[in-house]
Motif scaffolding. Structure first.
Motif, PDB file in Angstrom:
ATOM      1  N   GLY A  51       0.791  -1.225   0.000  1.00  0.00           N
ATOM      2  CA  GLY A  51       0.000   0.000   0.000  1.00  0.00           C
ATOM      3  C   GLY A  51       0.819   1.268   0.000  1.00  0.00           C
ATOM      4  N   ARG A  77       1.312   4.120   4.185  1.00  0.00           N
ATOM      5  CA  ARG A  77      -0.053   3.937   4.683  1.00  0.00           C
ATOM      6  C   ARG A  77      -0.090   2.901   5.808  1.00  0.00           C
ATOM      7  N   LEU A  91      -6.994  -2.628   3.028  1.00  0.00           N
ATOM      8  CA  LEU A  91      -5.744  -2.426   2.292  1.00  0.00           C
ATOM      9  C   LEU A  91      -5.244  -3.738   1.705  1.00  0.00           C
ATOM     10  N   LEU A 119      -7.241   4.174  -1.370  1.00  0.00           N
ATOM     11  CA  LEU A 119      -6.291   3.956  -0.278  1.00  0.00           C
ATOM     12  C   LEU A 119      -6.098   5.216   0.558  1.00  0.00           C
TER      13      LEU A 119
END
Length: 241
Positions: A51, A77, A91, A119
């Protein structure tokens, strides 16, 4: 051969003693793999989390070689993903589905933009489930399995559309379904972008998109099983209902 792009890290695996092979999803070069030298080091390994948004420079002697990446972090993230079970499951579902569905090195700039936007909503739990459902619809469209939900496949009417044909992906009205209703998939208003996006409707929508991901897309990719990360996300979401 070389190029530079920005991308979403999909996965990473160890390669040799100190290197790692990563897959990134980039807007201009699609899903692309490469070796990161020193990718297991204390300096680089924390950057290589699924991610993560990365600036990547790829280089290889020949275009069909796996090549190597130089990576620079744009944003992580990881902290947001670890803030809650639903965020982490979401995610993982997104990165796993992209790695599963995308043809290697085939650009999908629209899907890339939608994935990046999705995201970036990880820390907004009230928005995430609906955004994720819409992302799965976009994923199906990009992979060639667009749902046609604006008119009944049987009568052409735009009224009282409550089902989806599991074969064609087209809407079916209540009246046209008749005795076949129990063989059709649910079509909540939220799947068509109408009405209130309550969680029950989102859950129904995920049943329908999940069917097409499994029975159509995954089957056409060699009948491979859909990544378990997707079912774990749906389970985490429905547990909250």
């Amino acid at each position: 051969m070389e190029w530079r792009d920005e991308g979403i890290l999909l996965n990473t695996r160890r390669h040799g003693e100190t290197s790692a092979i990563i897959e990134v999803f980039t807007p201009e070069h699609g899903r692309h793999a490469g070796v990161v030298r020193g990718g297991t080091s204390r300096k680089i390994a924390p950057i290589l989390q699924p991610g993560a948004q990365l600036d990547v420079a790829w280089r290889a002697r020949l275009e069909d070689h796996i090549g190597s990446f130089q990576v620079e972090p744009v944003r992580s993230r990881a902290a947001v993903a670890l803030s809650g079970r639903l965020a982490l499951a979401g995610l993982n579902a997104v990165t796993a589905l992209l790695a599963f569905c995308l043809p290697e090195r085939e650009p999908h700039p629209r899907l890339y933009r939608r994935s990046e936007q999705l995201l970036d909503l990880l820390d907004q739990a009230e928005l995430w489930p609906l955004a994720y459902l819409r992302w799965e619809i976009c994923l199906l469209e990009e992979m060639g399995y667009a749902l046609e939900l604006e008119a009944c496949a049987v009568t052409g009417t735009q009224d009282d559309l409550v089902y989806v044909s599991p074969k064609s992906g087209r809407a079916v009205s209540r009246a046209a379904a008749g005795v076949w209703a129990d063989r059709l998939l649910p079509l909540p208003d939220v799947l068509r972008g109408h009405g209130d996006a309550d969680n029950d409707q989102i859950a129904q929508g995920l049943v329908t998109t999940g069917y097409f991901l499994t029975a159509h897309l995954a089957q056409d990719l060699g009948n491979k099983p859909l990544p378990e990360a997707r079912s774990r996300f749906v389970e985490a979401f429905t547990r909250q209902l």
